[in-house]
Design an enzyme around this catalytic site. Sequence first.
Site, PDB file in Angstrom:
ATOM      1  N   GLY A  98       0.808  -1.219   0.000  1.00  0.00           N
ATOM      2  CA  GLY A  98       0.000   0.000   0.000  1.00  0.00           C
ATOM      3  C   GLY A  98       0.836   1.262   0.000  1.00  0.00           C
ATOM      4  CG  ASP A 131      -0.534   8.868   3.775  1.00  0.00           C
ATOM      5  OD1 ASP A 131      -0.077   7.704   3.902  1.00  0.00           O
ATOM      6  OD2 ASP A 131      -0.191   9.817   4.510  1.00  0.00           O
ATOM      7  N   GLY A 132      -0.195   6.190   1.363  1.00  0.00           N
ATOM      8  CA  GLY A 132       0.976   5.680   0.656  1.00  0.00           C
ATOM      9  C   GLY A 132       2.291   6.241   1.174  1.00  0.00           C
ATOM     10  CG  ASP A 258       0.533  -8.964   6.531  1.00  0.00           C
ATOM     11  OD1 ASP A 258      -0.116  -9.550   7.421  1.00  0.00           O
ATOM     12  OD2 ASP A 258       0.808  -7.755   6.592  1.00  0.00           O
TER      13      ASP A 258
HETATM   14  P1  AMP Z   1       1.941  -3.251   8.090  1.00  0.00           P
HETATM   15  O1  AMP Z   1       1.249  -2.909   9.356  1.00  0.00           O
HETATM   16  O2  AMP Z   1       3.138  -2.408   7.803  1.00  0.00           O
HETATM   17  O3  AMP Z   1       2.235  -4.719   7.967  1.00  0.00           O
HETATM   18  O4  AMP Z   1       0.940  -2.888   6.906  1.00  0.00           O
HETATM   19  C1  AMP Z   1      -0.252  -3.556   6.665  1.00  0.00           C
HETATM   20  C2  AMP Z   1      -0.818  -3.101   5.348  1.00  0.00           C
HETATM   21  O5  AMP Z   1      -1.179  -1.735   5.412  1.00  0.00           O
HETATM   22  C3  AMP Z   1       0.104  -3.252   4.156  1.00  0.00           C
HETATM   23  O6  AMP Z   1      -0.672  -3.640   3.074  1.00  0.00           O
HETATM   24  C4  AMP Z   1       0.642  -1.846   3.986  1.00  0.00           C
HETATM   25  O7  AMP Z   1       1.062  -1.603   2.665  1.00  0.00           O
HETATM   26  C5  AMP Z   1      -0.574  -1.013   4.341  1.00  0.00           C
HETATM   27  N1  AMP Z   1      -0.231   0.349   4.797  1.00  0.00           N
HETATM   28  C6  AMP Z   1       0.368   0.711   5.952  1.00  0.00           C
HETATM   29  N2  AMP Z   1       0.502   2.051   6.019  1.00  0.00           N
HETATM   30  C7  AMP Z   1       0.000   2.564   4.875  1.00  0.00           C
HETATM   31  C8  AMP Z   1      -0.141   3.889   4.325  1.00  0.00           C
HETATM   32  N3  AMP Z   1       0.262   4.978   4.987  1.00  0.00           N
HETATM   33  N4  AMP Z   1      -0.708   4.004   3.113  1.00  0.00           N
HETATM   34  C9  AMP Z   1      -1.133   2.921   2.425  1.00  0.00           C
HETATM   35  N5  AMP Z   1      -1.035   1.663   2.878  1.00  0.00           N
HETATM   36  C10 AMP Z   1      -0.472   1.476   4.086  1.00  0.00           C
HETATM   37 MG    MG Z   2       3.764  -5.383   6.779  1.00  0.00          MG
END
Ligand code: AMP
Ligand code: MG
Length: 493
Positions: A98, A131-132, A258
Amino acid sequence: MTPSNTQNRPEAGWKFDNTYARLPEAFYARLNPVPVREPKLVVFNEALAQALGLNPADLNSEEGAAIFAGNRLPEGAEPIAQAYAGHQFGYFTMLGDGRAILLGEQVTPQGERFDIQFKGSGKTPFSRNGDGRAALGPMLREYIISEALHALDIPTTRSLAVVTTGEPVFRETTLQGSILTRIAASHIRVGTFQYVAARGKPDELQTLADYTIQRHFPDLAGDENPYFALLGAVIKLQASLVARWLMVGFIHGVMNTDNMALGGETIDYGPCAFMDAYDPNTVFSSIDHNGRYAYGRQPQIAQWNLARFAETLLPLMHANQQEALTMANQAIAGFPDTFQHYWLAGMRAKLGLLNAEDDDGTLIKDLLDGMHKHGADFTNTFRDLSSGSLPEASVFQTPDFKQWFERWQARLKRQPDSKEAVRQCMKTHNPAVIARNHRVEEALAAAVERADLTVMEELLGVLSQPFQDPPEEAGYHLPPPPSAEPYRTFCGT
Ligand code: AMP
Ligand code: MG
C-alpha cells in the site's frame, strides 16, 4: 511530474534483474513511485551499499537523494507493487504494497540477488484508505533496529537509505514525509501464498512455489516432493529465526502472516522493540490488547502462521487432499520440537554450556524464572554472567540466585572446556548493548525534532558492534530510568 528515467551514470553500480515482474500479472501492479517535492538524504548505509555492489560515493549525493526518493529511476528498474493477503491478528484480509514499491532485484558482483524496495513512496492500487506515505521517525526507527538485528547476526531485511521528501504527512499531527530503501532476500511472504491460493488457480500457485524454491531453496528443486520439502525448509528457518529473537529479548510485535518472509528474514519493523526486564508476557504494541504477539508467545504464533502457509500448499503436496492434510499436519506438529532444538542450542551458548546434559533445560528455566521473579534485566543478566564470577548486580545477591549460580558453576565444571573457552562463547552470544527503547527514542527525537543526526549516528556505531563493551560512561548498557508510563509502540505510521 513523473520520474525521469534518466540513464544513470554506470558508476553507481546498479545491476537490476526483474524476475518477480516476469511472474503472472496478477501477482503485482506495475507503477512508478510518486515523485516528491524536495528529496534529501538523511542517512545512507555505505557498508551495505558496498556489499550490494553499489558505489557509495556516487549515491551519497544529490543524485542519490533523487534516486532514493523515487524521483529518478535507476537504469534497469521495473517498479511494481506486490499483491498479497494476510491474517492480521487472526483475521484474513486482502492487502498488498500500500505504500511500497519494489524497484527490482540488485544482483551483486558475487551473484547474490536482493530486492530493492521503497517504503513510503506514494499510493498504489493496494493503498486502501492509506496515503501511501511514511513519516521520518518510524523510517529511522526501522533503519536503527533492522541494522541492530543484522549486527546481532539475526537474519533481517536491511536499510540502505532514508530520505525526507520535503512534503508533510498527516497523522495525529503533521510530520515530515520520508522514504526508506529496504533491502531483502525477497519480499515473498506467507501472505503472498495466501493471496495466490485464494485466487484458486492451481497453475499460479505452482508458479509461485517453483519461483520461491528457485530463489530461496534451489537444492529442493530435485526433491521427489519439492512442495512438501518447501514447507519443511520454511518451518526450519522460522523456528531458527524466532529462537534467535528470543535470545536477545526481541519482540517483533506484529507477527501477522503478511509479515512473515519465506526467506527467513525478520521483516516489518513497525511496533517491534527489545525487552528490558525479563517478562515473557511483555508487549509494547499499542494495539496488541490481548498480548497475542507477546515475547513468550512468538513461537506459538510462528507455528500458527506456518499452518496458514501449509494450507496454501495442500493442492501441490499430494493429489489426494486427505493425504496432503495428514502430511501438512505432521510437519506443523513438528514445529515445537524443531523450535526447542534451536532455542536450547542458543540458550546453552548464552550460558557457556559447550556440551549437552539432560538437565540443561531445567537449569535454564530456573534462571529465567528467577529473572522474571526479580525483574532482572534480560541483556545485562547474561552479560554479567559472562564475567565468570558472581555478578555484583543486586538480583544476584538473593539466596535463590546464589544457589542457582552454584549449580551453574558445578555444571560448567563437569564439561572439559576451559574457563576461557566458556567466557569466549558467552561474550560472543550475550550482547553488551541492544537498541534500548529510551536510547532509540532519544536518537529519533534529536533527528526529527532538531535535525541533529549525531545522536543517531553514535547509537548506530555502538549497535554495529553489540558484543563489544562500549565506554561505561556513555551508559548504552543501562536499562531505562523508572517511568510511570510503560513504553508503547505503533504500527504502520
Ligand atoms: P503493516 O502494518 O506495515 O504490515 O501494513 C499492513 C498493510 O497496510 C500493508 O498492506 C501496507 O502496505 C498497508 N499500509 C500501511 N501504512 C500505509 C499507508 N500509509 N498508506 C497505504 N497503505 C499502508
Ligand atoms: Mg507489513
